[in-house]
Design an enzyme around this catalytic site. Structure first.
Site, short mmCIF file in Angstrom:
data_model
loop_
_atom_site.label_atom_id
_atom_site.label_comp_id
_atom_site.label_asym_id
_atom_site.label_seq_id
_atom_site.Cartn_x
_atom_site.Cartn_y
_atom_site.Cartn_z
N TYR A 96 -4.96 -13.32 -2.71
CA TYR A 96 -4.19 -12.22 -3.30
C TYR A 96 -3.39 -11.55 -2.16
O TYR A 96 -3.44 -10.35 -1.96
CB TYR A 96 -5.09 -11.20 -3.99
CG TYR A 96 -6.13 -11.81 -4.92
CD1 TYR A 96 -5.82 -12.12 -6.23
CD2 TYR A 96 -7.42 -12.06 -4.47
CE1 TYR A 96 -6.78 -12.67 -7.09
CE2 TYR A 96 -8.39 -12.61 -5.31
CZ TYR A 96 -8.06 -12.92 -6.63
OH TYR A 96 -9.01 -13.46 -7.46
N CYS A 129 -9.56 -1.46 -4.56
CA CYS A 129 -9.07 -0.13 -4.92
C CYS A 129 -9.82 0.43 -6.12
O CYS A 129 -9.45 1.48 -6.65
CB CYS A 129 -7.56 -0.18 -5.24
SG CYS A 129 -7.15 -1.22 -6.65
N GLN A 156 0.83 -1.19 0.00
CA GLN A 156 0.00 0.00 0.00
C GLN A 156 0.87 1.25 0.00
O GLN A 156 1.80 1.36 0.79
CB GLN A 156 -0.92 0.01 1.22
CG GLN A 156 -2.03 -1.02 1.16
CD GLN A 156 -3.07 -0.69 0.10
OE1 GLN A 156 -3.27 0.48 -0.27
NE2 GLN A 156 -3.73 -1.72 -0.41
#
Length: 453
Positions: free
Chosen positions: A315, A409, A282
């Protein structure tokens, strides 16, 4: 306007800016045709320079070059090179990456909330006002800091290189590279490298990672085809000695050490993480802790994350979420951590080697779910921008977990996948949205999905 005028380059129009749309633009109309306008605010009257047009195009695109009637939410842009009005007055387009910098942060978050609501309503039939106590995009960062002001939040930044060998960035939807001498959204540690002072001839692209914990930054060089080792050495000699430097071969997917380490050391949720140069992390300095807290909060408060629970992290990257999940389930529980990238999966093994309750598997999520079938209490997924997709959603539902936490996102792919869950008898039980990308149109969401009833 004649068809001849329509096909001329750089045509300018006067339009009334309509509602915000997903993608960093607002919708306007000119003689019945949709024009996607960047750098405007709903309710404004502006003059727009068309950047993509044509008589057969379904819609046109344009940048604001003059504001004729401004919104009270318009502010001076913090970055001249990304300011559309100023840039076009200097005969070049603005760089991408700060397309909302002309809007107050409060209104930015309001517009992002509108986008999230519209996507959920259109793609999933969900009324955002009926989810929990109402959802708005939340500010992130300690009050009074640069991050809270929407600046210096990026711990990672990517740059192009101009034909003259200078640090640059691309204009939006363009091959044009503009030289840069600052990046206000990037952390102080990235700007302190002063990469714009370096002769970067022979380099095609640069990725920089400067962890928020202050540990050693990494500069990742992507050489242009045919660049010799001597040229790489010349670039290396211009970089500060206390910075790790590596080169990346995108064809082979290899990260090669030039100096220092090929990875950075990140910190989140009380854990240290090794993240290889091309690995995902991130980018907002407060993003890892913010998202990990939201995920574990939803699962814990719902009773899905107790000691002894069986969970999966899909993921999973380098293990940002796997680590706090393992803490929560304890040694009597288990966490299946699945990541497709070999490099990130290797990082996860190193980061979690002491957590005996974690099983790390490298491979496609679809295959691993088939081969590692088990009864899950909860599943967490944090897919790439394209989302999980119908096939994976159906697999998740088929696995029969009590809950799914979904980190996204992209509001469009997220809303589409929520629709797939609903078609299978699930519902959106909780949702939070975070402004982890101030001054851009991007946002991050964390959702809790459970079987209906």
């Amino acid at each position: 306007m004649s068809s001849d005028t329509q096909t001329q380059p750089h045509t300018e129009l006067t339009v009334d800016v309509g509602p915000v749309a997903h993608g960093g633009h607002c919708v306007a109309r000119h003689e019945g045709r949709v024009v996607f306008v960047r750098h405007g605010i709903p309710g404004e009257k502006v003059r727009v320079r068309l950047t993509e047009s044509g008589p057969d195009a379904k819609f046109w695109r344009g940048d604001v070059v003059e504001v004729l009637d401004s919104s009270p939410d318009r502010v001076g842009h913090f970055w001249d090179l990304a300011d559309s009005v100023r840039s076009w007055s200097h005969r070049h387009p603005p760089v991408g990456g700060a397309e909302l910098g002309h809007i107050s942060l409060v209104r930015q978050r309001s517009l992002k909330t509108e986008v999230l609501a519209e996507q959920l309503r259109r793609l999933a039939g969900v009324d955002l006002t009926q989810v929990g106590e109402g959802v708005t995009v939340e500010a992130v960062g300690e009050p009074g800091t640069d991050a809270a002001a929407g600046l210096a939040w990026r711990t990672r930044a990517g740059f192009a290189v101009t034909p003259a060998g200078k640090l640059g960035m691309h204009a939006h939807r363009s091959d044009q590279i503009l030289p840069v001498r600052e990046m206000p959204l990037a952390s102080e540690a990235i700007n302190a490298l002063r990469l714009w002072d370096i002769d970067l001839q022979g380099i095609e692209r640069i990725e920089v990672a400067a962890p928020a914990n202050g540990s050693r930054p990494l500069v990742l060089l992507v050489p242009a085809p045919g660049t010799r080792a001597k040229r790489l050495s010349a670039v290396l000699a211009q970089l500060p000695e206390d910075v790790s430097v590596a080169s990346f071969d995108p064809v082979k997917g290899e990260v090669l050490r030039l100096r220092g380490r090929t990875y950075v050391q990140e910190t989140a949720s009380g854990h240290d993480f090794r993240v290889t140069g091309d690995g995902f992390w991130q980018i907002h300095r407060d993003g890892p802790d913010t998202l990990a807290g939201a995920v574990t909060g939803f699962l814990h408060d719902g009773g899905f994350l107790e000691p002894g629970a069986v969970v999966a992290d899909l993921y999973a990257g380098a293990g940002l979420f796997t680590a706090p999940l393992a803490d929560a389930v304890g040694v009597t529980g288990s966490v299946l951590s699945v990541e497709g990238s070999p490099g990130s999966s290797r990082d996860a093994r190193k980061n979690l080697h002491d957590a005996t309750q974690v099983e790390i598997v490298q491979g496609r999520v679809e295959r691993v779910l088939r081969e590692k079938a088990r009864s899950f209490d909860a599943i967490l997924l944090d897919p790439p921008r394209a989302g999980a997709g119908k096939a994976v959603v159906n697999q998740l539902v088929g696995a029969g977990p009590r809950a799914v936490a979904y980190v996204s996102c992209d509001p469009a792919s997220f809303a589409r996948d929520v629709g797939y869950f609903q078609q299978s008898g699930w519902e959106l039980a909780g949702l939070r949205a975070f402004d982890l990308y101030p001054h851009t149109h991007h946002m991050e969401t964390v959702a809790l999905l459970t079987p209906r009833g």
